[in-house]
Design an enzyme around this catalytic site. Structure first.
Site, PDB file in Angstrom:
ATOM      1  N   LYS A  61      -3.817 -28.858 -31.732  1.00 31.70           N
ATOM      2  CA  LYS A  61      -4.328 -29.569 -32.910  1.00 31.70           C
ATOM      3  C   LYS A  61      -5.595 -28.950 -33.506  1.00 31.70           C
ATOM      4  O   LYS A  61      -5.876 -29.115 -34.700  1.00 31.70           O
ATOM      5  CB  LYS A  61      -4.595 -31.028 -32.541  1.00 31.70           C
ATOM      6  CG  LYS A  61      -3.343 -31.881 -32.416  1.00 31.70           C
ATOM      7  CD  LYS A  61      -2.709 -32.162 -33.761  1.00 31.70           C
ATOM      8  CE  LYS A  61      -1.637 -33.219 -33.680  1.00 31.70           C
ATOM      9  NZ  LYS A  61      -1.079 -33.560 -34.999  1.00 31.70           N
ATOM     10  N   SER A 316       3.047 -28.350 -26.046  1.00 27.94           N
ATOM     11  CA  SER A 316       2.097 -28.629 -27.122  1.00 27.94           C
ATOM     12  C   SER A 316       0.750 -29.147 -26.650  1.00 27.94           C
ATOM     13  O   SER A 316      -0.238 -29.044 -27.383  1.00 27.94           O
ATOM     14  CB  SER A 316       2.706 -29.625 -28.114  1.00 27.94           C
ATOM     15  OG  SER A 316       3.051 -30.824 -27.444  1.00 27.94           O
TER      16      SER A 316
END
Length: 423
Positions: A61, A316
């Site tokens: 992110k 992720s």
């Protein structure tokens, strides 16, 4: 590139993703692309993991948040930035604020675990203010929008923003650059769709024969439902367990990109994700968060077609809250058919419990929960009983012995409303 004029929607651009990579050169970690021998052996394929769980904020992110902020004019930066998030996006924005010396206001639900709030403050230091408000992400997001409108600052959206998408696309550039082999399959988790949009933009142009697979939790299939219906759909209810990939509504831009570029979207049960998290830790010492384990959990769904192929699973993130460990174990056991709950009505007489233990339970069956209160004015007393089995195959023989012993019981696993109330 630009899609049809009547839609007036701009797609992420490969040149801009290269530019984002330059901006991130000394900010984000170039995470490794590693072959995983255990997974390769299990599936008869060559499985590589893109380890974004090793990113500086333990998720990808940061890439999108920093690229968005670095794209803003100086005047906008002086007014500060705002975001709403219950996890990884907040940490990415906080780190970017400290790195750039920009003031940020981060809205988080009051239900956010304290560990995540501390991490945001740790990454942002004096450059961020955390505002806890509302019970849900939607409450925090509404407060963030109101703040933006009244303070003339910039919202850093978690996924539905071109610069955010292009920042996430730098993950795809790294995968492509680090692979000295043909990638047959690339699996990406989907929440709002920013990561899948950015990475698929790279691969559709640099490696168009790679099959691009999006992976969502079964309990929050917002992208798959939207693609199936040809429009962005807002789900009424979702299972929030895979919190990094559980949204009721995907982005308008991310929907268009994923609809155009992804070969398909597959859905993985949350319990399967839990089993995968535990295996990754036990076998490879990898600490993956639920969204980070999604792509690896999806390999079982593709096992027949990936044999002999080169497969990349994008891990992720690794922001797994240790307080969730027991819930992860429980969900895994339930999914694997090893944990079962019953309401059993025992005759209220001496020896009834002993008969159940010696005559019904198998030698490897373990009682993990037993709640019972004797009621002297009734012939039978209900007990809440939880059993853990060694093998899924032990369940049917257990039921057969219960019926043979004429035990009155109600099975709770397939009664979700009653199960959630009692367990």
């Amino acid at each position: 590139m630009v899609v049809e004029a009547d839609k007036k929607l701009t797609f992420p651009d490969l040149d801009n993703i290269y530019l984002a990579a330059e901006r991130l050169r000394n900010v984000a970690t170039h995470t490794p692309l590693q072959e995983n021998l255990n997974l390769s052996d299990r599936y008869g394929a060559t499985i590589f993991l893109k380890r974004e769980d090793l990113q500086v904020v333990r998720s990808y992110k940061l890439r999108g948040a920093y690229n968005k902020m670095a794209s803003l004019p100086a005047e906008a930066l002086t007014k500060g930035v705002v975001c709403a998030s219950a996890g990884n996006h907040a940490q990415g924005v906080a780190y970017a604020c400290r790195k750039m010396g920009v003031q940020g206001t981060i809205f988080m639900p009051t239900t956010t675990p304290n560990q995540k709030v501390k991490q945001v403050k740790l990454f942002g230091k004096e450059f961020v203010e955390v505002v806890l408000i509302g019970d849900t992400f939607d409450d925090a997001y509404s407060a963030a929008i109101e703040y933006v409108n009244t303070h003339d600052c910039t919202l850093v959206h978690p996924f539905d923003d071109l610069q955010v998408i292009e920042g996430q696309g730098t993950v795809g550039l790294e995968i492509f650059k680090d692979s000295n082999f043909k990638i047959d399959y690339l699996l990406m988790a989907i929440g709002g769709g920013g990561l899948a949009s950015g990475v698929s933009t790279v691969f559709k142009q640099l490696s168009p024969k790679t099959k691009l697979i999006g992976v969502e939790p079964l309990g929050s299939p917002s992208m798959k439902v939207s693609i199936d219906e040809g429009r962005v759909v807002t789900l009424d209810e979702i299972d929030k367990f895979v919190d990094g990939a559980a949204v009721k509504r995907v982005g308008e831009t991310t929907f268009e990109v994923c609809q155009k570029y992804l070969d398909r979207v597959v859905l993985v049960p949350e319990g399967k994700v839990c089993t995968t998290i535990l295996k990754l830790y036990d076998e490879d010492a990898i600490v993956a968060e639920p969204a980070g384990a999604l792509t690896i959990a999806a390999l079982d769904l593709l096992k027949d077609e990936i044999k002999g192929k080169n497969v990349v699973c994008l891990v992720s993130g690794g922001n797994n809250d240790i307080t969730r460990t027991e819930e992860i174990k429980e969900r895994s056991l339930l999914y694997e058919g090893l944990k079962h709950y019953f309401i059993i009505r025992f005759p209220q007489r001496a020896g009834a419990m002993r008969e159940f233990l010696s005559g019904v339970l198998g030698p490897n069956d373990d009682i993990t929960l037993f709640e019972y209160s004797k009621k002297t004015n009734r012939e039978r007393g209900p007990a809440l009983v939880g059993l853990e089995l060694k093998s899924r195959a032990d369940f049917e023989p257990l039921l057969a012995r219960m019926h043979e012993a004429k035990i009155q019981f109600e099975y709770l696993n397939d009664k979700p409303d009653l199960f959630e109330f009692l367990i």
